[in-house]
Design a protein around this motif. Structure first.
Motif, PDB file in Angstrom:
ATOM      1  N   LEU A 105       0.553  -1.229   0.204  1.00 51.64           N
ATOM      2  CA  LEU A 105      -0.044  -0.228  -0.037  1.00 51.64           C
ATOM      3  C   LEU A 105       1.137   1.469   0.385  1.00 51.64           C
ATOM      4  O   LEU A 105       0.429   2.170  -0.762  1.00 51.64           O
ATOM      5  N   VAL A 108       1.320   2.768  -3.241  1.00 56.58           N
ATOM      6  CA  VAL A 108       0.002   4.255  -4.049  1.00 56.58           C
ATOM      7  C   VAL A 108       0.300   5.236  -2.980  1.00 56.58           C
ATOM      8  O   VAL A 108      -0.527   6.508  -4.012  1.00 56.58           O
ATOM      9  N   VAL A 109       0.076   5.181  -1.879  1.00 58.62           N
ATOM     10  CA  VAL A 109       0.773   6.914  -0.780  1.00 58.62           C
ATOM     11  C   VAL A 109       1.903   7.383  -2.032  1.00 58.62           C
ATOM     12  O   VAL A 109       1.758   8.947  -1.627  1.00 58.62           O
ATOM     13  N   THR A 138      -7.999  11.535  -0.588  1.00 57.56           N
ATOM     14  CA  THR A 138      -8.012   9.292  -0.304  1.00 57.56           C
ATOM     15  C   THR A 138      -6.480   9.427   0.533  1.00 57.56           C
ATOM     16  O   THR A 138      -6.099   8.242   0.409  1.00 57.56           O
ATOM     17  N   LEU A 139      -5.496   9.941  -0.073  1.00 57.31           N
ATOM     18  CA  LEU A 139      -4.291  10.163   0.411  1.00 57.31           C
ATOM     19  C   LEU A 139      -3.829  10.961   2.183  1.00 57.31           C
ATOM     20  O   LEU A 139      -3.883   9.508   3.038  1.00 57.31           O
ATOM     21  N   GLU A 141      -7.135   9.334   3.771  1.00 56.80           N
ATOM     22  CA  GLU A 141      -7.807   8.691   4.968  1.00 56.80           C
ATOM     23  C   GLU A 141      -6.259   6.940   4.392  1.00 56.80           C
ATOM     24  O   GLU A 141      -6.414   6.483   5.787  1.00 56.80           O
ATOM     25  N   ILE A 142      -5.652   7.371   3.385  1.00 56.29           N
ATOM     26  CA  ILE A 142      -4.742   6.209   3.284  1.00 56.29           C
ATOM     27  C   ILE A 142      -3.852   6.339   4.412  1.00 56.29           C
ATOM     28  O   ILE A 142      -3.905   5.226   4.869  1.00 56.29           O
ATOM     29  N   THR A 143      -3.270   7.455   4.647  1.00 54.77           N
ATOM     30  CA  THR A 143      -2.525   8.009   5.908  1.00 54.77           C
ATOM     31  C   THR A 143      -3.099   7.888   7.159  1.00 54.77           C
ATOM     32  O   THR A 143      -2.315   7.394   7.966  1.00 54.77           O
ATOM     33  N   LEU A 145      -5.480   5.346   7.722  1.00 56.81           N
ATOM     34  CA  LEU A 145      -4.997   3.695   7.530  1.00 56.81           C
ATOM     35  C   LEU A 145      -3.870   3.652   8.320  1.00 56.81           C
ATOM     36  O   LEU A 145      -3.964   1.945   9.019  1.00 56.81           O
ATOM     37  N   LEU A 146      -2.764   3.679   7.613  1.00 59.20           N
ATOM     38  CA  LEU A 146      -2.203   3.148   7.647  1.00 59.20           C
ATOM     39  C   LEU A 146      -1.163   3.579   9.528  1.00 59.20           C
ATOM     40  O   LEU A 146      -0.935   2.485  10.631  1.00 59.20           O
TER      41      LEU A 146
END
Length: 209
Positions: A105, A108-109, A138-139, A141-143, A145-146
């Motif tokens: 993932l 993707v980041v 999106t960035l 939300e993924i951050t 999540l990480l």
């Protein structure tokens, strides 16, 4: 009826025998005296033989008990170590179960960060604000999540080069930084908990010749 002289003599002898007193004390048979044995000496000898045997048996039992106790302690310690080891393994399995997925993932980041970075630069081309906003969301939300899975970026810029966390791609002469200082980060590195997930790809300073 007349009796003969012989019959009279026999009768007198019979009467005398009947009237003879009998000494009953003389008729009691005396028991033979039994020899006396000294029982004390054999008993003492038996005790002297038995006591060393008992001591040896007691020492053997004590040694056997001590050995069994020692084995029990070792087995107990080994079992405790086994439980601790299994608990650590289970904890590591829980913490790092998604390590491979989270590592993938990160690419993707990287792409999302490049997109945001490029859009903020003056490229001379019009940028759709809605697209940029979508990429940033999106960035973000993924951050998050990480972060929820304890994946954190490594702060490398301006730090001394550390081969445990940094991967040097090249060296660059610099008079403004001490030698072996990270002066550029080409790709972010990340930790998952306290374990390295991906090293930082960096440029390291060197002294000018």
């Amino acid at each position: 009826m007349a009796t003969t002289s012989g019959e009279s003599t026999l009768a007198d002898n019979s009467n005398r025998k009947k009237n003879i007193p009998i000494d009953t004390d003389e008729m009691v048979s005396e028991k033979p005296e039994e020899p006396e044995f000294d029982d004390a000496k054999p008993a003492e000898e038996a005790d002297s033989i038995q006591i060393p045997e008992n001591d040896a048996r007691l020492k053997a039992l004590e040694q056997e008990a001590a050995e069994k106790h020692d084995r029990l302690l070792r087995v107990s310690a080994e079992f405790e170590n086994y439980k601790k080891r299994m608990n650590r393994q289970m904890e590591d399995l829980r913490k790092y179960a998604n390590e491979a997925l989270l590592k993938d993932l990160l690419y993707v980041v990287d792409n999302l960060e490049r997109a945001v970075s490029t859009s903020t630069e003056k490229t001379g081309e019009p940028i759709d604000s809605c697209v940029l906003e979508g990429v940033e969301m999106t960035l973000t939300e993924i951050t998050k999540l990480l972060t929820r899975y304890h994946v954190m970026p490594i702060e490398a810029l301006g730090k001394l080069f550390d081969p445990a966390y940094h991967e040097a791609v090249m060296q660059e002469a610099s008079a403004d930084h001490p030698e072996n200082t990270v002066i550029h980060v080409l790709q972010k590195g990340y930790l998952i908990y306290d374990r390295l997930l991906r090293p930082s790809m960096v440029v390291v300073s060197k002294a000018k010749s």
